[in-house]
Design a protein around this motif. Structure first.
Motif, PDB file in Angstrom:
ATOM      1  N   ASN A   1       0.853  -1.194   0.000  1.00 45.32           N
ATOM      2  CA  ASN A   1       0.000   0.000   0.000  1.00 45.32           C
ATOM      3  C   ASN A   1       0.885   1.239   0.000  1.00 45.32           C
ATOM      4  O   ASN A   1       1.507   1.567   1.005  1.00 45.32           O
ATOM      5  N   ASN A   2       0.919   1.934  -1.113  1.00 53.29           N
ATOM      6  CA  ASN A   2       1.719   3.150  -1.219  1.00 53.29           C
ATOM      7  C   ASN A   2       0.875   4.417  -1.058  1.00 53.29           C
ATOM      8  O   ASN A   2       1.355   5.521  -1.271  1.00 53.29           O
ATOM      9  N   LEU A   3      -0.393   4.258  -0.661  1.00 45.00           N
ATOM     10  CA  LEU A   3      -1.224   5.418  -0.335  1.00 45.00           C
ATOM     11  C   LEU A   3      -0.836   5.889   1.057  1.00 45.00           C
ATOM     12  O   LEU A   3      -0.745   5.080   1.983  1.00 45.00           O
ATOM     13  N   ARG A   4      -0.581   7.177   1.205  1.00 45.38           N
ATOM     14  CA  ARG A   4      -0.201   7.737   2.500  1.00 45.38           C
ATOM     15  C   ARG A   4      -1.241   8.740   2.964  1.00 45.38           C
ATOM     16  O   ARG A   4      -1.705   9.574   2.198  1.00 45.38           O
ATOM     17  N   LEU A   5      -1.582   8.625   4.245  1.00 46.11           N
ATOM     18  CA  LEU A   5      -2.418   9.606   4.928  1.00 46.11           C
ATOM     19  C   LEU A   5      -1.550  10.221   6.015  1.00 46.11           C
ATOM     20  O   LEU A   5      -1.096   9.530   6.930  1.00 46.11           O
ATOM     21  N   TYR A   6      -1.299  11.520   5.916  1.00 42.57           N
ATOM     22  CA  TYR A   6      -0.454  12.203   6.894  1.00 42.57           C
ATOM     23  C   TYR A   6      -1.296  12.637   8.081  1.00 42.57           C
ATOM     24  O   TYR A   6      -2.455  13.025   7.940  1.00 42.57           O
ATOM     25  N   CYS A   7      -0.693  12.523   9.251  1.00 40.79           N
ATOM     26  CA  CYS A   7      -1.436  12.782  10.482  1.00 40.79           C
ATOM     27  C   CYS A   7      -0.503  13.233  11.599  1.00 40.79           C
ATOM     28  O   CYS A   7       0.709  13.114  11.499  1.00 40.79           O
ATOM     29  N   LEU A   8      -1.119  13.728  12.656  1.00 39.33           N
ATOM     30  CA  LEU A   8      -0.414  14.122  13.872  1.00 39.33           C
ATOM     31  C   LEU A   8      -0.989  13.311  15.017  1.00 39.33           C
ATOM     32  O   LEU A   8      -2.187  13.398  15.315  1.00 39.33           O
ATOM     33  N   LYS A   9      -0.151  12.512  15.635  1.00 34.53           N
ATOM     34  CA  LYS A   9      -0.546  11.781  16.838  1.00 34.53           C
ATOM     35  C   LYS A   9      -0.265  12.722  18.006  1.00 34.53           C
ATOM     36  O   LYS A   9       0.861  12.864  18.451  1.00 34.53           O
ATOM     37  N   ALA A  10      -1.304  13.411  18.466  1.00 33.93           N
ATOM     38  CA  ALA A  10      -1.131  14.395  19.532  1.00 33.93           C
ATOM     39  C   ALA A  10      -0.863  13.719  20.876  1.00 33.93           C
ATOM     40  O   ALA A  10      -0.085  14.209  21.681  1.00 33.93           O
ATOM     41  N   ASN A  11      -1.530  12.605  21.111  1.00 31.68           N
ATOM     42  CA  ASN A  11      -1.305  11.765  22.294  1.00 31.68           C
ATOM     43  C   ASN A  11      -1.932  10.408  21.984  1.00 31.68           C
ATOM     44  O   ASN A  11      -2.471  10.221  20.890  1.00 31.68           O
ATOM     45  N   PRO A  12      -1.905   9.452  22.885  1.00 32.21           N
ATOM     46  CA  PRO A  12      -2.471   8.130  22.571  1.00 32.21           C
ATOM     47  C   PRO A  12      -3.985   8.123  22.327  1.00 32.21           C
ATOM     48  O   PRO A  12      -4.527   7.136  21.853  1.00 32.21           O
ATOM     49  N   ASN A  13      -4.658   9.244  22.625  1.00 30.63           N
ATOM     50  CA  ASN A  13      -6.114   9.313  22.480  1.00 30.63           C
ATOM     51  C   ASN A  13      -6.601  10.300  21.433  1.00 30.63           C
ATOM     52  O   ASN A  13      -7.802  10.353  21.168  1.00 30.63           O
ATOM     53  N   VAL A  14      -5.695  11.090  20.864  1.00 27.71           N
ATOM     54  CA  VAL A  14      -6.103  12.131  19.919  1.00 27.71           C
ATOM     55  C   VAL A  14      -5.177  12.127  18.713  1.00 27.71           C
ATOM     56  O   VAL A  14      -3.949  12.205  18.856  1.00 27.71           O
ATOM     57  N   VAL A  15      -5.797  12.052  17.525  1.00 29.90           N
ATOM     58  CA  VAL A  15      -5.047  12.060  16.273  1.00 29.90           C
ATOM     59  C   VAL A  15      -5.702  13.050  15.315  1.00 29.90           C
ATOM     60  O   VAL A  15      -6.926  13.057  15.153  1.00 29.90           O
ATOM     61  N   PHE A  16      -4.877  13.878  14.689  1.00 35.70           N
ATOM     62  CA  PHE A  16      -5.335  14.782  13.638  1.00 35.70           C
ATOM     63  C   PHE A  16      -5.037  14.123  12.295  1.00 35.70           C
ATOM     64  O   PHE A  16      -3.900  13.712  12.043  1.00 35.70           O
ATOM     65  N   LEU A  17      -6.046  14.046  11.432  1.00 30.18           N
ATOM     66  CA  LEU A  17      -5.893  13.461  10.105  1.00 30.18           C
ATOM     67  C   LEU A  17      -5.862  14.583   9.069  1.00 30.18           C
ATOM     68  O   LEU A  17      -6.749  15.439   9.061  1.00 30.18           O
ATOM     69  N   PHE A  18      -4.870  14.548   8.240  1.00 28.57           N
ATOM     70  CA  PHE A  18      -4.734  15.576   7.211  1.00 28.57           C
ATOM     71  C   PHE A  18      -5.084  14.987   5.849  1.00 28.57           C
ATOM     72  O   PHE A  18      -6.216  14.601   5.628  1.00 28.57           O
ATOM     73  N   SER A  19      -4.136  14.907   4.950  1.00 27.16           N
ATOM     74  CA  SER A  19      -4.397  14.392   3.614  1.00 27.16           C
ATOM     75  C   SER A  19      -3.193  13.602   3.149  1.00 27.16           C
ATOM     76  O   SER A  19      -2.255  13.382   3.908  1.00 27.16           O
ATOM     77  N   GLY A  20      -3.191  13.204   1.909  1.00 23.89           N
ATOM     78  CA  GLY A  20      -2.084  12.451   1.356  1.00 23.89           C
ATOM     79  C   GLY A  20      -2.395  12.018  -0.056  1.00 23.89           C
ATOM     80  O   GLY A  20      -3.361  12.469  -0.667  1.00 23.89           O
ATOM     81  N   ASP A  21      -1.577  11.093  -0.553  1.00 24.52           N
ATOM     82  CA  ASP A  21      -1.732  10.638  -1.928  1.00 24.52           C
ATOM     83  C   ASP A  21      -0.877   9.387  -2.117  1.00 24.52           C
ATOM     84  O   ASP A  21      -0.306   8.873  -1.153  1.00 24.52           O
ATOM     85  N   ILE A  22      -0.730   8.972  -3.349  1.00 24.17           N
ATOM     86  CA  ILE A  22       0.093   7.812  -3.679  1.00 24.17           C
ATOM     87  C   ILE A  22       1.559   8.236  -3.656  1.00 24.17           C
ATOM     88  O   ILE A  22       1.954   9.162  -4.365  1.00 24.17           O
ATOM     89  N   LYS A  23       2.351   7.543  -2.850  1.00 26.39           N
ATOM     90  CA  LYS A  23       3.780   7.842  -2.744  1.00 26.39           C
ATOM     91  C   LYS A  23       4.539   7.010  -3.779  1.00 26.39           C
ATOM     92  O   LYS A  23       4.407   5.789  -3.824  1.00 26.39           O
ATOM     93  N   THR A  24       5.334   7.687  -4.595  1.00 25.87           N
ATOM     94  CA  THR A  24       6.034   7.011  -5.699  1.00 25.87           C
ATOM     95  C   THR A  24       7.548   6.996  -5.556  1.00 25.87           C
ATOM     96  O   THR A  24       8.228   6.420  -6.386  1.00 25.87           O
ATOM     97  N   THR A  25       8.061   7.660  -4.522  1.00 25.53           N
ATOM     98  CA  THR A  25       9.505   7.702  -4.302  1.00 25.53           C
ATOM     99  C   THR A  25       9.811   7.270  -2.871  1.00 25.53           C
ATOM    100  O   THR A  25       8.913   7.184  -2.034  1.00 25.53           O
TER     101      THR A  25
END
Length: 174
Positions: free
Chosen positions: A99-123
């Motif tokens: 799976n080369n699809l990436r979703l970028y995120c911030l793990k703020a703590n073990p209970n809170v995660v911020f989900l941003f965006s991403g795409d297919i990683k080719t490199t």
């Protein structure tokens, strides 16, 4: 700092609350845009990532081992996690595929995660990939702005650090 965003709660599962951001005056979050785009183009890869979000959110909590580092000195992480042989797999037509699809995120703590965006990683490196570079860089910028908002107490934790609180009209400048 001419750009701004609003924090928006996405969904709360048993152990993790997920948040995202809406850029400028947009009502759609970065995560919602990511899902809309990849529902058609990469549905099996997207489903694999969403299953990880569910598993992390319901069973394990946001542990470091589930989030991949895409660059040294970057606070932003990515999903899906690295598989046993250093590659994340999903199943398509009965066969394991990387799976080369990436979703970028911030793990703020073990209970809170911020989900941003991403795409297919080719490199090998996110910074070198024409598809994910802008998503990776934006996620890093937003991560720094969110970390700063925590330091400035513009974003605070609830009593048991399972949710965040900020004013409804809070603007995140980045």
């Amino acid at each position: 700092m001419n750009n701004f965003a609003h924090i928006k709660p996405l969904f709360k599962l048993k152990t993790v609350a997920y948040y995202s951001v809406c850029l400028e005056d947009n009502d759609v979050t970065l995560y919602q845009e990511f899902v809309e785009k990849h529902t058609l183009e990469n549905k099996n890869k997207l489903y694999h990532i969403q299953k990880w979000l569910q598993l992390i959110g319901e069973k394990y909590g946001a542990q470091n081992r589930f989030f991949r580092n895409e660059a040294k000195n970057a606070d932003t992480s990515a999903l899906p996690p690295i598989g046993k042989d250093r590659k994340p797999y999903y199943v398509e037509y009965g066969k394991k595929k990387a799976n080369n699809l990436r979703l970028y995120c911030l793990k703020a703590n073990p209970n809170v995660v911020f989900l941003f965006s991403g795409d297919i990683k080719t490199t090998q490196k996110a910074q070198d990939c024409p598809n994910v570079r802008k998503h990776f860089n934006l996620a890093n910028t937003l991560t720094k702005a969110i970390d700063n908002a925590f330091r400035e107490n513009d974003i605070i934790w609830n009593e048991d650090c399972t949710l965040i609180k900020c004013d409804e009209d809070f603007i995140l400048y980045y």
